[in-house]
Design an enzyme around this catalytic site. Sequence first.
Site, short mmCIF file in Angstrom:
data_model
loop_
_atom_site.label_atom_id
_atom_site.label_comp_id
_atom_site.label_asym_id
_atom_site.label_seq_id
_atom_site.Cartn_x
_atom_site.Cartn_y
_atom_site.Cartn_z
N CYS A 93 0.83 -1.21 0.00
CA CYS A 93 0.00 0.00 0.00
C CYS A 93 0.87 1.26 0.00
O CYS A 93 1.46 1.61 -1.01
CB CYS A 93 -0.96 -0.03 1.17
SG CYS A 93 -2.39 1.07 0.96
N HIS A 191 -3.55 -6.15 1.88
CA HIS A 191 -3.30 -6.18 3.32
C HIS A 191 -3.83 -7.49 3.88
O HIS A 191 -4.08 -8.43 3.15
CB HIS A 191 -4.07 -5.03 4.00
CG HIS A 191 -3.54 -3.67 3.72
ND1 HIS A 191 -2.41 -3.16 4.32
CD2 HIS A 191 -4.02 -2.68 2.91
CE1 HIS A 191 -2.22 -1.92 3.90
NE2 HIS A 191 -3.17 -1.60 3.05
#
Length: 240
Positions: A93, A191
Amino acid sequence: MDLKIYHMYPDLLNLYGDLGNVTCLAQRCQWRNINVEVVGFSMNHEVPLADGDLFFIGGGSDRGQNIVYSHLLKYTREMGDLIEDGAPVLAICGGYQLLGEKYIDAEGNDVPGLGIFDYQTRSEEGRLIGNIIIKNTLGLSPETMVGFENHGGRTYHDHQVLGKVVVGHGNNGKDHKEGMVYQNCIGTYLHGPLLPKNPHLADHLILKAMERKYGLNKLPCLEDGPEYNAHEKVLKLYSP
């Protein structure tokens, strides 16, 4: 044999359970009798990057990313050289975005990245949130990777992608591509944490580190039946 895992800025880049990725890597090394040392690299604990064998860069808030950028900027060439030399890097990310040229925020302002890679990330309306399934391009078995994504930025590039989106949004919600792969560096929006759900990717990173350091080309197998059975069911459920 031993490996040194560098956890980059664990105090600032620590969203969505990404610490679990480092725990997963360390545990899978220990199960194979590989001595592992996890080094927390931060502004208060600077150690030579060249001593690391495997690098993890997690996601963080905009403020955390800006602080990291200001500090990591002086290590850009060293990090770039390690990537070119084949050091395994997993950037998630915000860490993924940070390796690119810049992030363009909602007001159109350019927030500089490290510029190790030539891609850009742009803030667009709405967040891309939810569970995600991809088919990986690394030739790993199972071919699925699963995770959770939550990002407002959209990343666009022409590099090899980590995978083709089956369910979810991926890099930008438009081209059905997820992540980026260059040498042994992987950037991704997954994630979750990512690696406990995808032990085949964890082992890929460990193997690349062992190959670079010791010339090994195979790891002892571990019992990952439950995880891989889950992947098989997911693939059957969502395949056309």
